[in-house]
Structures are given as C-alpha cells and as structure tokens.
Motif scaffolding. Structure first.
Motif, mmCIF file in Angstrom:
data_model
loop_
_atom_site.group_PDB
_atom_site.id
_atom_site.type_symbol
_atom_site.label_atom_id
_atom_site.label_comp_id
_atom_site.label_asym_id
_atom_site.label_seq_id
_atom_site.Cartn_x
_atom_site.Cartn_y
_atom_site.Cartn_z
ATOM 1 N N GLY A 79 50.046 58.952 88.303
ATOM 2 C CA GLY A 79 49.593 57.566 88.220
ATOM 3 C C GLY A 79 50.243 56.740 87.135
ATOM 4 N N ASP A 80 51.084 57.356 86.299
ATOM 5 C CA ASP A 80 51.709 56.580 85.217
ATOM 6 C C ASP A 80 52.763 55.618 85.742
ATOM 7 N N TRP A 81 53.517 56.047 86.746
ATOM 8 C CA TRP A 81 54.561 55.193 87.306
ATOM 9 C C TRP A 81 54.024 54.481 88.551
ATOM 10 N N ASP A 82 53.089 53.599 88.338
ATOM 11 C CA ASP A 82 52.438 52.907 89.449
ATOM 12 C C ASP A 82 52.134 51.470 89.031
ATOM 13 N N LEU A 83 52.823 50.518 89.637
ATOM 14 C CA LEU A 83 52.578 49.117 89.325
ATOM 15 C C LEU A 83 51.234 48.626 89.848
ATOM 16 N N ASP A 84 50.672 49.338 90.813
ATOM 17 C CA ASP A 84 49.440 48.871 91.459
ATOM 18 C C ASP A 84 48.187 49.559 90.919
ATOM 19 N N ARG A 85 48.302 50.274 89.845
ATOM 20 C CA ARG A 85 47.157 51.073 89.380
ATOM 21 C C ARG A 85 45.988 50.206 88.910
ATOM 22 N N ASP A 86 46.233 48.979 88.457
ATOM 23 C CA ASP A 86 45.153 48.136 87.956
ATOM 24 C C ASP A 86 44.605 47.179 89.007
ATOM 25 N N LEU A 87 45.074 47.283 90.227
ATOM 26 C CA LEU A 87 44.607 46.393 91.285
ATOM 27 C C LEU A 87 43.212 46.801 91.756
ATOM 28 N N GLU A 89 40.293 47.022 94.781
ATOM 29 C CA GLU A 89 40.403 47.465 96.173
ATOM 30 C C GLU A 89 40.805 46.307 97.083
ATOM 31 N N SER A 90 40.248 45.130 96.821
ATOM 32 C CA SER A 90 40.607 43.957 97.629
ATOM 33 C C SER A 90 42.071 43.588 97.445
ATOM 34 N N ALA A 93 44.334 45.996 99.283
ATOM 35 C CA ALA A 93 44.414 45.689 100.711
ATOM 36 C C ALA A 93 45.351 44.507 100.952
ATOM 37 N N ASP A 94 45.249 43.474 100.110
ATOM 38 C CA ASP A 94 46.155 42.321 100.232
ATOM 39 C C ASP A 94 47.601 42.735 99.958
ATOM 40 N N ASN A 95 47.777 43.614 98.997
ATOM 41 C CA ASN A 95 49.115 44.094 98.651
ATOM 42 C C ASN A 95 49.773 44.780 99.842
ATOM 43 N N LEU A 231 52.570 37.024 92.952
ATOM 44 C CA LEU A 231 51.972 36.676 94.233
ATOM 45 C C LEU A 231 50.474 36.956 94.310
ATOM 46 N N LEU A 232 50.001 38.060 93.747
ATOM 47 C CA LEU A 232 48.582 38.386 93.847
ATOM 48 C C LEU A 232 47.772 37.601 92.822
ATOM 49 N N ALA A 233 46.587 37.168 93.241
ATOM 50 C CA ALA A 233 45.776 36.259 92.418
ATOM 51 C C ALA A 233 45.416 36.863 91.070
ATOM 52 N N ASN A 234 45.086 38.142 91.029
ATOM 53 C CA ASN A 234 44.617 38.763 89.794
ATOM 54 C C ASN A 234 45.739 39.386 88.980
#
Length: 439
Positions: A79-87, A89-90, A93-95, A231-234
């Motif tokens: 999980g260290d090399w993951d740009l989406d780890r702080d996203l 669940e919503s 899904a958008d990602n 692109l993602l709101a958060n």
C-alpha cells in the motif's frame, strides 16, 4: 534489482508515443523513488510475455497495462506505492468510472488524429516511429498499428480522413462501373483533385461528427475539473491514478504539433481549463524540459528528470522471432491460434478479473483453438476423401516409371526397325502402304 518499465519511446516532446505508456510513466514518477526503477524505451511489445506495452518487470514477474501495473505496485509495497490510498469509497468508485471513460472516449480520438488522418500519419506519426524502432520492427510495427487503429475506429464513420482509403474506394467504384458497362472506359478521365481539395472536402464532411466526438470527451472532464487542481473533488492537494490516465490521453491530444491539428484546436476551444491542467501535470510528471529521443537512447549525454536506461540492441534470435511472428500473423490458421493464446495470457495477467471471469475467458479461448483444429482436420479429411474417390473411379491415374520406360522402349524399337530397311525396301514398303490405303 530495480523495477524496469518498458514503454514505447519518446515522440512529440513527450516521453512516449502511446497513451497507456504515458499514464504509467506519470504514475511511476509520482509514486516510486527515483532510484528504485528504470525507464526503458524498448518500443518492442515482444519483450513482454503478453506482447503489449507498457510492461513492468520485477525480476521474473511481468505485468502489463496501466491498471494491472497500478494494482501490482500497491500489492508489492503493502500500500505504500498507491496514489489512491487516501480516497474514500465514493471517490474510488468515481476514480474507476472516469478512468474507464477517459480510455474509452480518448483512444478513438487519438486513433483518428495520429493514425487514420493521412497527413498526420504520413508526415508525423510514421516518421516518429521510424526514429524509435530498430530493423525489422521499423517496417513491420507501424503498418500493424495503423491497421489496428483503422479497425478500432471503423464504426465511427470517419474513414474519409484516410485519403489513401478514399482514393482506393474511388478506384474500386470506378472499376466496377466500367466492368458493368455503366461508364465507357474512354470517358474515364484522370482525377484532377488535389490533396488540398480533398482535405477541404473531408473537413466539411467530418466537421459535425468530429465536433460531437471531441465535445463528448473534453466537456465532461472540463466540468469535472472546474477550478480544482486535480480531477477528483477531494483531491485538491495531490493527484490520483485518474489524473495519470487522463494525462496520458490529454497530452497526446494537446501537445503534438501535427499537420492537421484539429484535435488540439478542439481541446483548446472546448476545454481551456483542461489544457492548462494538462500542461501543469506534464511538468509535474515528466519534468520541465521536453522529452527527446536522445533521452531514451543516450541518457548520459542527455540528462532528464526521468530515470532513462538505454535499451539493448536486438539480438539475432529476437530478429528471427519477430520475423517468424510476422509470418505467423499473416497465416490465417496460425493468426487465430496466436490470438487465442494472447487472450489467455492477458486474462491471466489482468488483476481486475475474478477467478470465475478468468476461467470463462480462458475456456472461450481454448474452445476457439479447438474449433480451429477441428475445422482444419475436417478440410484435410474431406480433401483426402475426394482424392481417394477420384483415384478409385479412374478420374486420376498415375503413370509408373516402368510403364513410361516400356513406352519409350517401344518407340525406340520401332524407329530402329525403320532404319534397318534399305532405301528401296523403304520405298516399296511405303508404296505398299499407300496401295493398301487406296484399296
């Protein structure tokens, strides 16, 4: 051992000529420590067991395609090399949804712009591949990529962008009209239409369709971006994997200076915020300086912010394998078998499929291969039965060597008998034959 990312090489001031490769380079540049990976512009899909680029090599493990590489890096690093780890669940899904949207809508536009459009392909894309590829790939791969792009976009009804295809179609229709007697051949005049005239006419014909396609791609992303940095709101402070995949397709839409820049002009007109976002993401992921071919093939002489490593020269075995693969792909039976094998390999390496889906696709590929073998055996058996029937009924006979020798011996013996007759005897003999024929 460092991770090795094999990609299509630089073109159009970008580190790769292919969108998925650009997206993967962007992701790795953001998530991986610079001393943990190497970027290799092999520009040869055969280096990967799945036969496609981008391909990430980790020791004996090969992973291809952007999404599979992202999943592999997340798993191998816990999980260290993951740009989406702080996203949330919503957002995850958008990602996923918008990543699929970018790929499905962006690829046809790039196909039309870089490959189907004759001027862009002949004056820009084909020379770019020529600067990247080694022999014999420089003669084999560009036509294959060109044909694949035309096949993928055939349903869009924009084949008139391909002036060569238009001219071939015109000649086919003209030949058919002459053959059916609709137009006397003497009335056919050589076409005087210039390339400029053809381009003007096709631009008018395709304007509304292209305008609709570019609007369907750029306008939703422009609205989604708004005034945000990403692109993602958060995700106002850091990019996600969606931003990497978007950069791959948007940069090839915005950056290249093409002979027919209709895609660049559409993006600039319809999505000015998206254009500025693409430039900003490009500098963040690929560095301030434009990417050059020298960065990939001579990294020491051309420093870059990306960890380029020069690709090795093609070996004799690799050249032979490429030529054999090309020959196999040109043979209908072998082409079908190879396609089914590649499908199985892609399914096995696709981390987005569950076990049931993998088994279903694998069974489909196996069934296709078995069906091909059954078809071939049926043709061979039918041909053998037909040949056997023809021999049995006497329609076909085989003259053996002994029979041919006996016929030749009889002819020689007859000639020798005639030579043994003296001239008078020969005359009497011929006269007797003549009198016998009269009576």
């Amino acid at each position: 051992m460092k991770l090795q990312l094999h990609v299509w090489g630089p073109a159009f001031n970008l580190p790769s000529i292919e969108a998925q490769c650009l997206a993967t380079i962007a992701y790795c540049s953001l998530v991986l420590p610079k001393d943990s990976w190497e970027l290799i512009a092999s520009s040869d899909p055969s280096v990967s067991p799945t036969g496609e680029l981008p391909a990430l090599r980790d020791g004996s493990v090969w992973v291809s395609r952007f999404r599979n590489i992202v999943d592999y890096l997340r798993k191998c690093s816990n999980g260290d090399w993951d740009l989406d780890r702080d996203l949330s669940e919503s957002d995850k899904a958008d990602n996923t949804a918008f990543s699929s949207f970018v790929e499905s809508r962006g690829q046809p536009l790039l196909d039309l712009s870089l490959y189907v459009s004759s001027q862009n392909y002949n004056l820009n894309t084909s020379p770019a591949y020529g600067a990247l590829l080694q022999w014999p790939n420089q003669w084999i791969l560009p036509p294959k990529l060109h044909s694949a792009a035309k096949a993928r976009t055939e349903h869009l009804g924009l084949s008139s962008l391909d002036l060569q295809a238009m001219e071939e179609e015109r000649q086919r229709k003209q030949s058919a009209a002459v053959a059916t007697g609709q137009i006397p051949k003497n009335f056919i005049q050589s076409p005087r239409e210039t390339v400029t005239g053809l381009l003007g006419r096709t631009a008018q014909q395709n304007h509304f369709r292209i305008d609709a396609l570019t609007g369907e791609f750029f306008e939703p992303l422009e609205a989604m971006l708004g005034q945000k940095s990403y692109l993602l709101a958060n995700q106002s402070d850091s990019p996600a994997s969606l931003d990497c995949i978007a950069l791959g397709y948007l940069s090839l839409s915005h950056i290249p200076d093409l002979s027919q820049p209709w895609l660049h002009e559409a993006m600039r007109a319809k999505a000015p915020l998206l254009s500025a976002y693409t430039e900003r993401m490009r500098r963040l992921c690929f560095g301030q300086a434009p990417a050059e071919v020298a960065h990939a093939f001579a990294p020491q002489s051309a420093p870059s912010s990306l960890p380029w490593c020069a690709p090795g020269r093609l070996s004799v075995a690799a050249v032979g394998s490429t030529l054999l693969a090309t020959l196999a792909d040109s043979t209908p039976f072998l082409r079908e078998v190879r396609m089914n094998n590649r499908l199985k390999q892609e399914v096995e390496s696709d981390t987005g499929l569950n076990e049931m889906e993998r088994q279903a696709v694998s069974m489909f590929a196996d069934f296709g291969t078995k069906d091909m073998y059954v078809s071939i055996l049926s043709v061979v058996a039918g041909t053998a039965a037909l040949v056997g029937y023809m021999f049995h009924t006497g329609l076909v006979t085989v003259s053996t060597q002994s029979e041919a020798y006996e016929e030749e011996y009889d002819e020689e013996q007859e000639a020798n008998d005639l030579e043994m007759l003296n001239p008078g005897q020969a005359g009497d003999f011929l006269g007797n034959l003549g009198n016998a024929s009269i009576f």
